[in-house]
Design a protein around this motif. Structure first.
Motif, PDB file in Angstrom:
ATOM      1  N   HIS A 109      47.675   9.060  -8.231  1.00 12.45           N
ATOM      2  CA  HIS A 109      48.565   9.234  -8.154  1.00 12.45           C
ATOM      3  C   HIS A 109      49.639  10.946  -9.181  1.00 12.45           C
ATOM      4  CE1 HIS A 109      52.915  10.213  -7.316  1.00 12.45           C
ATOM      5  NE2 HIS A 109      53.430  10.046  -8.152  1.00 12.45           N
ATOM      6  N   GLU A 110      48.848  10.444 -10.163  1.00 15.57           N
ATOM      7  CA  GLU A 110      48.750  11.921 -11.966  1.00 15.57           C
ATOM      8  C   GLU A 110      48.056  12.644 -11.611  1.00 15.57           C
ATOM      9  OE1 GLU A 110      48.998   9.144 -15.311  1.00 15.57           O
ATOM     10  OE2 GLU A 110      50.752   8.237 -14.740  1.00 15.57           O
ATOM     11  N   ILE A 111      46.872  12.021 -11.153  1.00 12.21           N
ATOM     12  CA  ILE A 111      46.105  13.376 -10.683  1.00 12.21           C
ATOM     13  C   ILE A 111      46.463  14.933  -9.642  1.00 12.21           C
ATOM     14  CG2 ILE A 111      43.782  14.435  -9.887  1.00 12.21           C
ATOM     15  CD1 ILE A 111      42.599  11.102 -11.425  1.00 12.21           C
ATOM     16  N   TRP A 112      46.948  13.967  -8.333  1.00 17.70           N
ATOM     17  CA  TRP A 112      48.137  14.309  -7.557  1.00 17.70           C
ATOM     18  C   TRP A 112      48.647  15.289  -8.072  1.00 17.70           C
ATOM     19  CZ3 TRP A 112      48.344  17.281  -3.566  1.00 17.70           C
ATOM     20  CH2 TRP A 112      49.205  17.703  -3.087  1.00 17.70           C
ATOM     21  N   GLN A 113      50.178  14.569  -9.414  1.00 19.56           N
ATOM     22  CA  GLN A 113      50.908  15.148  -9.865  1.00 19.56           C
ATOM     23  C   GLN A 113      51.010  15.743 -10.435  1.00 19.56           C
ATOM     24  OE1 GLN A 113      53.766  15.262  -8.825  1.00 19.56           O
ATOM     25  NE2 GLN A 113      54.117  12.876  -7.407  1.00 19.56           N
ATOM     26  N   GLU A 114      49.460  16.315 -10.965  1.00 25.05           N
ATOM     27  CA  GLU A 114      48.599  17.306 -12.377  1.00 25.05           C
ATOM     28  C   GLU A 114      48.355  18.126 -11.726  1.00 25.05           C
ATOM     29  OE1 GLU A 114      46.568  17.883 -16.512  1.00 25.05           O
ATOM     30  OE2 GLU A 114      46.638  15.612 -15.931  1.00 25.05           O
ATOM     31  N   LEU A 115      47.702  18.443 -10.807  1.00 26.57           N
ATOM     32  CA  LEU A 115      47.137  19.552 -10.133  1.00 26.57           C
ATOM     33  C   LEU A 115      47.937  20.015  -9.361  1.00 26.57           C
ATOM     34  CD1 LEU A 115      44.046  17.975  -7.970  1.00 26.57           C
ATOM     35  CD2 LEU A 115      43.893  19.246  -9.914  1.00 26.57           C
ATOM     36  N   LYS A 116      49.246  19.393  -8.252  1.00 25.54           N
ATOM     37  CA  LYS A 116      50.223  19.933  -7.590  1.00 25.54           C
ATOM     38  C   LYS A 116      50.827  20.659  -8.849  1.00 25.54           C
ATOM     39  CE  LYS A 116      54.200  19.219  -4.488  1.00 25.54           C
ATOM     40  NZ  LYS A 116      55.073  17.611  -3.765  1.00 25.54           N
ATOM     41  N   GLN A 117      50.610  20.691  -9.228  1.00 24.34           N
ATOM     42  CA  GLN A 117      51.919  21.374 -10.875  1.00 24.34           C
ATOM     43  C   GLN A 117      50.978  23.027 -10.951  1.00 24.34           C
ATOM     44  OE1 GLN A 117      53.834  18.601 -14.006  1.00 24.34           O
ATOM     45  NE2 GLN A 117      54.233  17.723 -12.758  1.00 24.34           N
ATOM     46  N   GLU A 118      49.404  22.643 -10.527  1.00 29.88           N
ATOM     47  CA  GLU A 118      48.959  23.687 -11.809  1.00 29.88           C
ATOM     48  C   GLU A 118      48.668  24.673 -10.941  1.00 29.88           C
ATOM     49  OE1 GLU A 118      45.529  22.352 -14.149  1.00 29.88           O
ATOM     50  OE2 GLU A 118      46.963  20.615 -14.813  1.00 29.88           O
ATOM     51  N   CYS A 119      48.416  23.872  -9.629  1.00 35.16           N
ATOM     52  CA  CYS A 119      48.032  25.573  -8.686  1.00 35.16           C
ATOM     53  C   CYS A 119      49.024  24.983  -7.265  1.00 35.16           C
ATOM     54  CB  CYS A 119      46.240  24.354  -8.192  1.00 35.16           C
ATOM     55  SG  CYS A 119      45.847  24.145  -9.090  1.00 35.16           S
ATOM     56  N   ASP A 120      49.608  24.368  -7.266  1.00 39.90           N
ATOM     57  CA  ASP A 120      50.698  24.668  -5.887  1.00 39.90           C
ATOM     58  C   ASP A 120      52.369  25.324  -6.424  1.00 39.90           C
ATOM     59  OD1 ASP A 120      51.477  24.644  -3.186  1.00 39.90           O
ATOM     60  OD2 ASP A 120      52.337  22.482  -3.319  1.00 39.90           O
ATOM     61  N   GLN A 121      52.324  26.256  -7.300  1.00 43.32           N
ATOM     62  CA  GLN A 121      53.376  26.888  -8.234  1.00 43.32           C
ATOM     63  C   GLN A 121      54.019  27.619  -7.385  1.00 43.32           C
ATOM     64  OE1 GLN A 121      54.611  26.065 -11.106  1.00 43.32           O
ATOM     65  NE2 GLN A 121      53.088  25.031 -11.604  1.00 43.32           N
ATOM     66  N   SER A 122      53.803  28.387  -6.754  1.00 46.66           N
ATOM     67  CA  SER A 122      54.213  29.439  -5.580  1.00 46.66           C
ATOM     68  C   SER A 122      52.568  29.847  -3.869  1.00 46.66           C
ATOM     69  CB  SER A 122      54.684  30.399  -6.298  1.00 46.66           C
ATOM     70  OG  SER A 122      54.955  31.570  -4.900  1.00 46.66           O
ATOM     71  N   ASN A 123      53.813  29.321  -3.336  1.00 44.03           N
ATOM     72  CA  ASN A 123      52.772  29.977  -1.938  1.00 44.03           C
ATOM     73  C   ASN A 123      53.611  31.243  -1.313  1.00 44.03           C
ATOM     74  OD1 ASN A 123      51.002  27.154  -1.904  1.00 44.03           O
ATOM     75  ND2 ASN A 123      52.967  26.123  -0.712  1.00 44.03           N
ATOM     76  N   ASN A 124      53.735  32.303  -2.338  1.00 42.20           N
ATOM     77  CA  ASN A 124      54.566  33.518  -1.533  1.00 42.20           C
ATOM     78  C   ASN A 124      53.008  34.301  -1.250  1.00 42.20           C
ATOM     79  OD1 ASN A 124      56.632  32.908  -1.501  1.00 42.20           O
ATOM     80  ND2 ASN A 124      57.170  33.952  -3.786  1.00 42.20           N
ATOM     81  N   ALA A 125      52.074  34.310  -2.405  1.00 40.41           N
ATOM     82  CA  ALA A 125      50.606  34.920  -1.648  1.00 40.41           C
ATOM     83  C   ALA A 125      49.872  35.257  -0.742  1.00 40.41           C
ATOM     84  CB  ALA A 125      50.360  35.673  -3.988  1.00 40.41           C
ATOM     85  N   LEU A 126      49.573  33.608  -0.612  1.00 44.23           N
ATOM     86  CA  LEU A 126      49.166  32.900  -0.320  1.00 44.23           C
ATOM     87  C   LEU A 126      49.600  33.387   1.551  1.00 44.23           C
ATOM     88  CD1 LEU A 126      46.354  31.410   1.260  1.00 44.23           C
ATOM     89  CD2 LEU A 126      47.776  28.900   0.891  1.00 44.23           C
ATOM     90  N   ILE A 127      51.196  33.200   1.527  1.00 49.19           N
ATOM     91  CA  ILE A 127      51.842  33.103   2.589  1.00 49.19           C
ATOM     92  C   ILE A 127      51.367  35.406   3.302  1.00 49.19           C
ATOM     93  CG2 ILE A 127      53.967  33.593   4.023  1.00 49.19           C
ATOM     94  CD1 ILE A 127      54.029  31.142   1.858  1.00 49.19           C
ATOM     95  N   TYR A 128      51.242  35.960   2.452  1.00 49.84           N
ATOM     96  CA  TYR A 128      51.402  37.284   2.828  1.00 49.84           C
ATOM     97  C   TYR A 128      49.689  37.637   3.234  1.00 49.84           C
ATOM     98  CZ  TYR A 128      50.526  42.203   1.473  1.00 49.84           C
ATOM     99  OH  TYR A 128      50.225  43.487   1.238  1.00 49.84           O
ATOM    100  N   GLN A 129      49.255  36.808   2.099  1.00 49.30           N
ATOM    101  CA  GLN A 129      47.693  37.293   2.670  1.00 49.30           C
ATOM    102  C   GLN A 129      47.494  36.762   3.929  1.00 49.30           C
ATOM    103  OE1 GLN A 129      44.351  35.405   0.682  1.00 49.30           O
ATOM    104  NE2 GLN A 129      42.741  35.906   1.935  1.00 49.30           N
ATOM    105  N   ILE A 130      48.391  35.298   4.949  1.00 54.48           N
ATOM    106  CA  ILE A 130      47.771  34.655   6.271  1.00 54.48           C
ATOM    107  C   ILE A 130      48.437  36.067   7.200  1.00 54.48           C
ATOM    108  CG2 ILE A 130      48.494  32.600   7.814  1.00 54.48           C
ATOM    109  CD1 ILE A 130      48.049  31.209   4.940  1.00 54.48           C
ATOM    110  N   GLN A 131      49.912  36.149   6.559  1.00 57.90           N
ATOM    111  CA  GLN A 131      50.781  36.939   7.165  1.00 57.90           C
ATOM    112  C   GLN A 131      49.545  38.667   7.701  1.00 57.90           C
ATOM    113  OE1 GLN A 131      53.041  36.250   8.917  1.00 57.90           O
ATOM    114  NE2 GLN A 131      54.296  35.097   8.283  1.00 57.90           N
TER     115      GLN A 131
END
Length: 541
Positions: A109-131
């Motif tokens: 669970h701590e690994i999951w939380q650390e990955l989420k904080q490091e790699c899931d900061q913002s999805n705006n750029a990804l949303i822009y790319q998908i759109q």
């Protein structure tokens, strides 16, 4: 699930439905996802890991639903065993650079939380790319099913990234309907124009159908179109299919003596169609004929002068001045036999080079007398050069080009004792560079490869005057290599390849000072330098 009520003791039997159960196939080396997470696409990796861990009933360790018991608790061993297994699965799905940053984190669970904080900061750029992908995708050359699957994949990825939470005000149905209509409009916009009828019918429906209803309607339209196309029957093709070879074998052309067609259908009489496929021999002949036709050697002023001369030829039945001039690199009109390729290719080439294309009736040379006489003039001159020089038949092209070069500089009676060069350029040609075709010549050795013990020149044969260069084209007598040089000394009374020619001098000198550097050495050298009285050194300025 709480840690106090659901965690079994170490000695008790574990139910297969319990998150603590590990099957015989579960091992630390398993890879649960096909794509290793390398820092890009965290949402897709998160979705894949959640599905895999949920299938193994270990998602509770991943999202923190099951917490760690105390170290002195009798259930700690079972929790630690499953937690270590989940950690190994997570590490197997990460890139080695990311593994180093989470290797010493104690719980999954701590690994999951650390990955989420490091790699899931913002999805705006990804949303822009998908759109952006959604707006740019279109059917193009794909069938409808491939186009629909591509769009559905992008929509599902966007749904996972946006993670729209449920609304408590009862507007979920309206929001879902709005998104469904937007997807349907995008699906119809990307369709090809061949689907415009079914697209108009769907847009006319009130209310708009669902996305999968529209998919079903378009698929039915596509299937119906395929059935209609395959059911079309060509009666002429069926009639010819009864005996495809029997009729052709009975037909024989009395003109070209070939089977498969009659005289009324012979292409040599009625002309070749624009899409006719020539054989390999014809193609090679076409390539050889247009090998040197690479540029139009006239400027705009000279071109206007040619048009004026052509207009004068229209009003006067005498021989045209234009036909008296032959360009080294331009093509002459043909005799309707299409030796240079199909008629479409020939006309396009002539138009691009500013050449007026005129055709005569097949097998009627009397209609093309001017051109035939000019061809005869070129051929006779080339034959004279060929026989006198002794060159092989492989070099017939050099003979023809040299003949054209000379004819363009010879005064003609029809041009009032002016040469075609003088008529075109309004100045007499310079004849000082003209040499005997096929005569012996010595070419100065290149300074880059010259040393003290190398010959100062090599024995060659004069071939022709290269187009667009102030130099001579020669062929080495020993290596048969053809080169272009401006430092050449000619022996115009010696023709090495013509055994019948009798030179006026016994032999050429063994060595000749040609360049300015060699001349300096020869002046100070004590060895006398012999130069034939019939030799002539030529160096272009």
């Amino acid at each position: 699930m709480s840690s106090s009520s659901s965690i079994p003791s170490q000695s008790s039997n574990i139910n297969i439905t319990s998150p603590y159960y590990l099957g015989s196939s579960d091992n630390p080396g398993q890879i649960l996802v096909t794509t290793v997470f390398n820092g890009i696409g965290f949402s897709a990796w998160k979705r894949s890991m959640s599905i895999s861990l949920s299938a193994k009933n270990k998602l509770s360790f991943f999202d923190g639903t099951i917490t760690a018991p105390l170290v002195n608790s009798p259930t700690y061993y079972g929790w630690h065993r499953v937690n270590s297994m989940v950690i190994s699965w997570i590490l197997n799905s990460l890139h080695k650079n990311i593994v180093e940053s989470v290797l010493f984190v104690p719980t999954s669970h701590e690994i999951w939380q650390e990955l989420k904080q490091e790699c899931d900061q913002s999805n705006n750029a990804l949303i822009y790319q998908i759109q952006q992908q959604i707006y740019s995708v279109a059917q193009n050359s794909n069938d409808f099913s491939t186009y629909f699957i591509k769009l559905t994949k992008i929509w599902d990825e966007l749904h996972v990234v946006q993670d729209i939470s449920s609304c408590t005000c009862g507007s979920d149905a309206k929001i879902e309907k709005f998104l469904e209509e937007q997807r349907l409009i995008k699906l119809l916009v990307g369709l090809n124009e061949s689907y415009k009828i079914i697209r108009g019918q769907i847009l006319m429906m009130q209310p708009l159908p669902s996305l999968f209803t529209a998919y079903s309607l378009i698929i039915q339209e596509e299937h119906q179109r395929t059935i209609t196309t395959s059911s079309f029957v060509n009666t002429e093709a069926i009639a010819m299919h009864v005996s495809p070879n029997s009729i052709k074998k009975t037909l024989t052309c009395t003109h070209c003596k070939k089977t498969g067609h009659s005289k009324s259908q012979c292409y040599r009489l009625v002309g070749f169609p624009s899409n006719f496929k020539f054989t390999k021999a014809k193609k090679e002949e076409s390539k050889s004929n247009v090998h040197n036709a690479t540029s139009f050697p006239f400027n705009s002023e000279q071109y206007q002068q040619l048009l004026q001369l052509l207009n004068n030829n229209t009003s006067q039945p005498s021989t045209s001045h234009v036909n008296a001039f032959i360009t080294d690199n331009a093509m002459n009109p043909e005799d309707n036999a299409f030796e240079l390729g199909s008629s479409t290719e020939g006309v396009a080439y002539f138009h691009s080079k500013g050449i007026i294309h005129q055709k005569s009736t097949p097998y009627t040379p009397q209609q093309n007398g001017i051109l035939e006489r000019k061809h005869k003039h070129i051929l006779e001159t080339a034959r004279a050069l060929y026989f006198h020089s002794g060159l092989g038949i492989a070099y017939w092209g050099e003979c023809v080009k040299t003949a054209v070069h000379l004819i363009n500089r010879i005064p003609l009676k029809v041009l009032h004792n002016k040469s075609p060069f003088e008529v075109l350029h309004n100045k007499p040609p310079n004849l000082q560079h003209l040499k005997a075709f096929g005569c012996l010549c010595h070419v100065s050795t290149s300074l880059q490869v010259k040393d003290k013990f190398m010959p100062r020149s090599t024995s060659c044969i004069f071939m022709r005057y290269p187009y667009g260069q102030k130099a001579y084209k020669v062929m080495d007598l020993t290596t048969k290599q053809i080169t272009i040089s401006r430092n050449v000394k000619f022996f115009q009374n010696i023709f090495p390849l013509n055994s019948s020619s009798i030179p006026l001098s016994s032999s050429p000198p063994a060595y000749l000072p040609i360049s300015s550097v060699d001349s300096q050495f020869s002046e100070t050298s004590s060895t006398p330098v012999h130069i034939s009285s019939d030799s002539q050194s030529s160096t272009f300025p």
